[in-house]
Design a protein around this motif. Structure first.
Motif, mmCIF file in Angstrom:
data_model
loop_
_atom_site.group_PDB
_atom_site.id
_atom_site.type_symbol
_atom_site.label_atom_id
_atom_site.label_comp_id
_atom_site.label_asym_id
_atom_site.label_seq_id
_atom_site.Cartn_x
_atom_site.Cartn_y
_atom_site.Cartn_z
ATOM 1 N N LYS A 60 24.962 23.399 40.180
ATOM 2 C CA LYS A 60 24.117 22.544 41.014
ATOM 3 C C LYS A 60 23.992 21.155 40.389
ATOM 4 O O LYS A 60 24.119 20.137 41.077
ATOM 5 N N GLU A 61 23.767 21.097 39.094
ATOM 6 C CA GLU A 61 23.648 19.823 38.388
ATOM 7 C C GLU A 61 24.952 19.012 38.512
ATOM 8 O O GLU A 61 24.924 17.809 38.748
ATOM 9 N N TYR A 62 26.071 19.676 38.361
ATOM 10 C CA TYR A 62 27.368 19.010 38.481
ATOM 11 C C TYR A 62 27.545 18.421 39.877
ATOM 12 O O TYR A 62 27.928 17.259 40.034
ATOM 13 N N ILE A 63 27.269 19.208 40.907
ATOM 14 C CA ILE A 63 27.428 18.746 42.294
ATOM 15 C C ILE A 63 26.515 17.554 42.565
ATOM 16 O O ILE A 63 26.932 16.551 43.144
ATOM 17 N N GLU A 64 25.276 17.653 42.124
ATOM 18 C CA GLU A 64 24.319 16.571 42.365
ATOM 19 C C GLU A 64 24.682 15.290 41.612
ATOM 20 O O GLU A 64 24.305 14.201 42.014
#
Length: 70
Positions: A60-64
């Motif tokens: 999630k952190e990577y995508i955001e």
């Protein structure tokens, strides 16, 4: 998603597309017609990616953190 390693990814995707299209056509026959792709519910293509077992919060952190198109 986890699936047996002996199952080809293309076989899995085709199965998911086929089953979901049949269920959606059965449940929403009138509504679905305007969303058909040349008479088909799904496009013939697909995309698949692997995250190597990373925890969901890292994914999630990577995508955001990805840049948005300008």
């Amino acid at each position: 998603m986890h699936y047996p390693p002996k199952v080809a990814l293309s076989t899995l995707v085709n199965s998911l597309k086929g089953v979901s299209a049949r269920l959606l056509r059965k449940e929403y026959p009138a509504h679905i017609r305007k969303y058909l792709w040349g008479g088909h519910f799904w496009s013939p293509s697909y995309f698949a990616a692997s995250c190597g077992g990373a925890p969901l919060w890292i994914i999630k952190e990577y995508i955001e953190s990805q840049k948005r198109p300008g």
